[in-house]
Design a protein around this motif. Structure first.
Motif, short mmCIF file in Angstrom:
data_model
loop_
_atom_site.label_atom_id
_atom_site.label_comp_id
_atom_site.label_asym_id
_atom_site.label_seq_id
_atom_site.Cartn_x
_atom_site.Cartn_y
_atom_site.Cartn_z
N VAL A 1 38.35 -5.03 15.64
CA VAL A 1 36.84 -4.58 15.30
C VAL A 1 35.92 -4.31 16.71
O VAL A 1 35.97 -5.50 17.34
CB VAL A 1 36.16 -5.53 14.45
N VAL A 2 35.50 -3.13 16.87
CA VAL A 2 34.87 -2.86 18.17
C VAL A 2 33.27 -2.43 17.31
O VAL A 2 33.24 -1.52 16.64
CB VAL A 2 35.25 -1.91 19.02
N LEU A 3 32.15 -3.13 17.87
CA LEU A 3 30.89 -2.72 17.41
C LEU A 3 30.16 -2.32 18.92
O LEU A 3 30.17 -2.86 19.76
CB LEU A 3 30.29 -3.86 16.84
N LEU A 4 29.52 -1.03 18.69
CA LEU A 4 28.77 -0.55 19.66
C LEU A 4 27.14 -0.19 19.53
O LEU A 4 27.20 0.35 18.27
CB LEU A 4 29.47 0.74 20.35
N GLY A 5 26.36 -0.62 20.25
CA GLY A 5 24.95 0.05 20.31
C GLY A 5 24.20 -0.60 18.86
O GLY A 5 24.45 -1.64 18.44
N LYS A 6 23.88 0.73 18.04
CA LYS A 6 22.96 0.23 16.95
C LYS A 6 24.15 0.53 15.79
O LYS A 6 24.14 1.58 15.04
CB LYS A 6 21.87 1.23 16.56
N PHE A 7 24.91 -0.13 15.80
CA PHE A 7 26.20 0.12 15.11
C PHE A 7 25.98 0.07 13.42
O PHE A 7 26.65 0.56 12.57
CB PHE A 7 27.45 -1.04 15.27
N ASN A 8 24.88 -0.34 13.05
CA ASN A 8 24.54 -0.63 11.49
C ASN A 8 23.24 0.20 11.50
O ASN A 8 22.62 -0.18 10.65
CB ASN A 8 24.25 -2.22 10.95
N ALA A 9 22.84 1.11 12.38
CA ALA A 9 21.75 1.61 12.55
C ALA A 9 20.33 0.91 12.44
O ALA A 9 19.41 1.42 11.71
CB ALA A 9 21.74 2.90 11.29
N GLN A 10 20.72 -0.23 13.12
CA GLN A 10 19.29 -1.37 12.89
C GLN A 10 18.19 -0.74 13.61
O GLN A 10 18.06 -0.03 14.90
CB GLN A 10 19.89 -2.47 14.00
N GLY A 11 16.97 -0.71 12.94
CA GLY A 11 15.87 -0.33 13.24
C GLY A 11 15.63 1.14 13.32
O GLY A 11 14.77 1.57 13.83
N LEU A 12 16.39 1.87 12.76
CA LEU A 12 16.46 3.46 12.94
C LEU A 12 15.79 4.03 11.56
O LEU A 12 15.58 5.17 11.74
CB LEU A 12 17.86 3.91 13.00
N GLY A 13 15.63 3.31 10.54
CA GLY A 13 14.94 3.63 9.41
C GLY A 13 15.74 4.85 9.12
O GLY A 13 17.14 4.79 8.92
N GLN A 14 15.15 6.00 8.48
CA GLN A 14 15.71 7.12 7.96
C GLN A 14 16.12 8.28 9.09
O GLN A 14 16.92 8.96 8.72
CB GLN A 14 15.11 7.90 7.00
N ASP A 15 15.94 7.73 10.32
CA ASP A 15 16.03 8.73 11.43
C ASP A 15 17.50 8.55 11.87
O ASP A 15 17.48 8.38 12.96
CB ASP A 15 14.81 8.24 12.34
N HIS A 16 18.42 8.90 11.18
CA HIS A 16 19.95 8.91 12.00
C HIS A 16 20.65 9.52 10.69
O HIS A 16 20.48 9.72 9.47
CB HIS A 16 20.34 7.45 12.21
N GLU A 17 21.84 9.94 11.08
CA GLU A 17 23.06 10.37 10.26
C GLU A 17 24.24 9.68 10.46
O GLU A 17 24.60 9.24 11.62
CB GLU A 17 23.01 11.99 10.30
N LEU A 18 25.20 9.63 9.62
CA LEU A 18 26.36 9.04 9.78
C LEU A 18 27.73 9.69 9.56
O LEU A 18 27.57 10.71 8.79
CB LEU A 18 26.51 7.70 8.64
#
Ligand code: FAD
Length: 508
Positions: A427-444
């Motif tokens: 398992v590799v986790l990078l950056g805001k891997f769970n969209a932490q603190g991004l609110g709605q401002d992101h896409e997956l």
């Protein structure tokens, strides 16, 4: 590195976990003619071995428990003292130890780690896992157990639920999906089938030396100057270092049943009450309605040693309960009479030089909480990678302050990166891997091949800001670069995860 200092007061580090040992080693090599004192409660220390820099920010290493003599041999200017710090008098630059000794320092780094945050204190039926002793206690109790309840949804709970065999496991998580600290619901779905399959046989036996904390053979010699070793073995036991990456390897976590693995997950619930068998019986008599007692029959005697009532109304009887609900920083001996800024999570607040609010006192690892404005792609998580990085960086900051030299926040704090194994998958986790603190401002973007790999990318305004990579995806380095250079990826759309495109070549 040249030792540019004249003889000075002592450099002291408290804590023989990954943070404290990394700090001590770095100080010892920067100041080869100074005595560096490592004060630690536990008889063994934790050393980082087989360190590999996997990519710019990803690192992989083993953690080995070692007798103190090994670090003392490697760095003749290091002196390890096994003793529990009872009090810090920061104004006087003094530490008091439990065996009545006083130690003066010029600069001090507190790396005292954390202890399990138990949802209930002092219950003989509730076990927290933190160090070798508590893991051995778990193993001992498990050997006689038919059912346990695990509370918590972080890394320890995930590993435990996967590792335990021969015992029913009721796993109560407060979230909608398992592994919420690390994964989203999609990744959880990918991993869930692993709980119903047999664990693969380990191909290679455990190779590393293991040391035990046999009191008949003390592993840290007390110095003549500092008197007897820790006189209260109890407190040393309570203050062991956190376990390393492979804490369960070579350790049979098997219960008393013939089943291979049987896990039942209760979602979105917390603990309401814990009853002893007697209290449970009384509560049944008092209340007219009988509680819903979970899915499984009770023990042969009809009574379990302990019962747990969850907020979803279900009650389970079990042999014991494991509380894996995170850690609380070990700050008590340092706070009284001093003026530390303490963060909301109870950690000692540190600035971008790992300095606490008390002059000449630094902190690193699980005991501290970062107080600087972090890079947009980094967050603190109490993990061994960060314990190593913080310990090492704290030493560099202590040295820079002593030598009156500038020091910049290290590059490792630019991008959060963590490499580990869950349910036998890399398992590799990078950056805001769970969209932490991004609110709605992101896409997956997600790509998933059942039983093989799960790839999730977090994009904000067309730029990659996080990723979860499960399985042998080979994408970590490319994604790390895309995050670090913040290239605009809008034009690529879903093609970014097209399995037929060699993404490495694409962005070369
Ligand atoms: P610790 O390792 O806790 O060391 C603290 C040291 O301070 C100890 O030596 C202790 O004896 C000493 N000490 C404490 N109080 C005193 C005192 N008053 N006087 C003197 N000495 C004192 N991280 C991951 O990255 N991945 C994982 O998969 C993972 N799994 C984990 C599984 C388990 C079961 C546990 C418990 C932890 C896990 N972690 C994992 C977390 C990781 O182990 C910790 O973040 C890391 O080890 C913290 O290192 P540390 O040096 O800050 O603290």
């Amino acid at each position: 590195m040249a030792d540019k200092t004249a003889k000075r007061g002592k450099l002291v580090v408290v804590g023989g976990g990954i943070a404290g040992v990394s700090c001590t080693e770095q100080l010892a090599s920067q100041f080869p003619s100074e005595e560096i004192v490592l004060l630690t409660a536990a008889p063994l220390i934790k050393a980082v071995t087989n360190f590999k820099q996997v990519s710019k920010t990803l690192e992989d290493f083993d953690v080995e428990e070692q007798p103190c003599s090994i670090i003392e041999k490697k760095y003749p200017n290091v002196k390890v003292i096994q003793s529990v710090v009872k009090q810090l008098q920061a104004k006087e630059h003094k530490l008091q130890t439990e065996n009545g000794k006083e130690l003066h320092y010029e600069k001090l780094c507190i790396c005292s780690g954390g202890r399990p945050k138990l949802f209930i204190r002092d219950s003989p039926h509730v076990l927290g896992i933190r160090d070798t002793d508590s893991a051995q206690e778990l193993q001992k109790r498990l050997s006689k157990a038919k059912r346990i309840v695990v509370i918590g949804n972080g890394g320890i709970a995930l590993e435990l639920v996967y590792e335990v065999e021969g015992c029913e496991v009721i796993w109560a998580v407060k979230d909608k999906a398992i592994g919420n600290t690390f994964f989203d619901a999609g990744a959880a779905q990918f991993l869930i089938p692993c709980m119903d399959t047999d664990k693969p046989e380990r191909a290679t036996p455990y190779k590393r030396t293991r040391y035990t904390t046999d009191r008949a053979a003390p592993t840290c010699a007390p110095s003549a100057e500092h008197g007897k070793p820790n006189q209260n073995p109890d407190s040393a036991e309570k203050l062991g270092s956190a376990l390393g990456p492979d804490w369960h390897e070579g350790m049979k976590l098997r219960g008393a049943q013939e089943v291979s693995r049987r896990v039942h997950v209760e979602y979105q619930c917390e603990v309401l009450k814990v009853y002893t068998a007697e209290e449970f019986l009384n509560s049944q008599h008092e209340s007219q309605e009988s509680s819903q007692c979970g899915l499984y029959p009770s023990s042969e005697t009809g009574l379990w040693p302990v019962y747990i009532k969850l907020t979803n109304g279900k009650t389970y009887g079990c042999d014991f309960i494991v509380s894996a609900t995170g850690v609380t920083p070990n700050t008590e001996p340092f706070l009284q009479g001093n003026d530390f800024a303490v963060a909301e999570d109870s950690g000692l607040k540190v600035d971008d030089h790992m300095r606490t609010s008390e002059p000449d006192v630094y902190a690193a690892g699980d005991v501290c909480t970062t107080g600087w404005d972090p890079s947009p792609l980094w967050q603190q998580m109490r993990l061994w990678t960060q314990a190593r990085q913080m310990g090492w960086f704290a030493a560099r900051c202590m040295a820079a302050d002593l030598l009156d030299e500038p020091v910049e926040l290290d590059f490792c704090f630019e991008l959060f990166s963590h490499i580990t194994k869950f349910f036998n998958y890399k398992v590799v986790l990078l950056g805001k891997f769970n969209a932490q603190g991004l609110g709605q401002d992101h896409e997956l973007l997600v790509r998933c091949t059942k039983g093989k790999e799960y790839v999730k990318v977090v994009l904000r305004q067309g730029r990659m800001v996080g990723a979860v990579l499960i399985g042998e995806t080979d994408l970590e380095e490319t994604f790390e670069n895309l995050m670090l250079n913040q290239m605009d990826l809008s034009a690529y759309g879903d093609e970014l995860l097209n399995p037929n495109i060699d993404i490495e070549d694409y962005f070369d």
